[in-house]
Design a protein around this motif. Sequence first.
Motif, PDB file in Angstrom:
ATOM      1  N   GLU A 109      43.938  45.710  36.149  1.00  0.00           N
ATOM      2  CA  GLU A 109      43.287  45.554  37.437  1.00  0.00           C
ATOM      3  C   GLU A 109      42.829  44.110  37.522  1.00  0.00           C
ATOM      4  N   ILE A 110      43.014  43.514  38.672  1.00  0.00           N
ATOM      5  CA  ILE A 110      42.555  42.153  38.896  1.00  0.00           C
ATOM      6  C   ILE A 110      41.503  42.222  39.999  1.00  0.00           C
ATOM      7  N   ILE A 111      40.355  41.590  39.739  1.00  0.00           N
ATOM      8  CA  ILE A 111      39.228  41.633  40.670  1.00  0.00           C
ATOM      9  C   ILE A 111      38.871  40.205  41.059  1.00  0.00           C
ATOM     10  N   PHE A 112      38.751  39.981  42.353  1.00  0.00           N
ATOM     11  CA  PHE A 112      38.416  38.661  42.885  1.00  0.00           C
ATOM     12  C   PHE A 112      37.025  38.715  43.489  1.00  0.00           C
ATOM     13  N   GLU A 113      36.239  37.709  43.190  1.00  0.00           N
ATOM     14  CA  GLU A 113      34.883  37.656  43.709  1.00  0.00           C
ATOM     15  C   GLU A 113      34.597  36.233  44.167  1.00  0.00           C
ATOM     16  N   GLU A 114      34.092  36.117  45.385  1.00  0.00           N
ATOM     17  CA  GLU A 114      33.741  34.803  45.897  1.00  0.00           C
ATOM     18  C   GLU A 114      32.439  34.361  45.241  1.00  0.00           C
ATOM     19  N   VAL A 115      32.460  33.179  44.660  1.00  0.00           N
ATOM     20  CA  VAL A 115      31.269  32.609  44.038  1.00  0.00           C
ATOM     21  C   VAL A 115      31.092  31.196  44.585  1.00  0.00           C
ATOM     22  N   GLU A 116      29.925  30.637  44.364  1.00  0.00           N
ATOM     23  CA  GLU A 116      29.672  29.290  44.865  1.00  0.00           C
ATOM     24  C   GLU A 116      30.700  28.327  44.267  1.00  0.00           C
ATOM     25  N   GLY A 117      31.397  27.634  45.152  1.00  0.00           N
ATOM     26  CA  GLY A 117      32.385  26.661  44.699  1.00  0.00           C
ATOM     27  C   GLY A 117      33.776  27.217  44.435  1.00  0.00           C
ATOM     28  N   GLY A 118      34.018  28.497  44.714  1.00  0.00           N
ATOM     29  CA  GLY A 118      35.363  29.008  44.493  1.00  0.00           C
ATOM     30  C   GLY A 118      35.456  30.510  44.385  1.00  0.00           C
TER      31      GLY A 118
END
Length: 174
Positions: free
Chosen positions: A157-166
Amino acid sequence: MAEETSEENQEPLMMRDFQGDYLDVASIPFLAKILDKQGDKMIFFADKVLKFTSTGKMKKRILLVTDSAVYMVDPDMGTIKRRISLAAVEKVSLSELSDNFCAIIIPTEYDILLASTRKTEIVNMLTEATKTTSNFELEVYISNSFEYNAAADVVKEIIFEEVEGGVKTKFLRK
């Protein structure tokens, strides 16, 4: 004064104009020879990408999308590493974020996870190639997490999370 935004000025994600062949395949003898030998007539997309192995290593590859297949070619050796018939591709998975990842889902085999700054165009060209060559509408799955078969017996599973700077990307073995 209130700021106005017009939806008419925003181009839909999948409706941009694309170049397609970023490598000029006809000018690269080993690529032209591969396509000629396989009988492919039309190139929808050609560019260098990073492919992820089942162990998470990155390999440089040339991704070719033609009227009949998806190819992963080793740019150093000039050899086909993988050829998948367009008919075998069921869907493409990607996130909503600017992370460059997309997965080409092939139910009869293991999937392809790749990274490219042109992920939107790859999805668009795969969809167009499938629509042009068959009556099949390729499913496009957009979510900030998705599963893919990294190998015959490895599901990740690949999980993407928006964080400060990317964007933060996590891989989980299922």
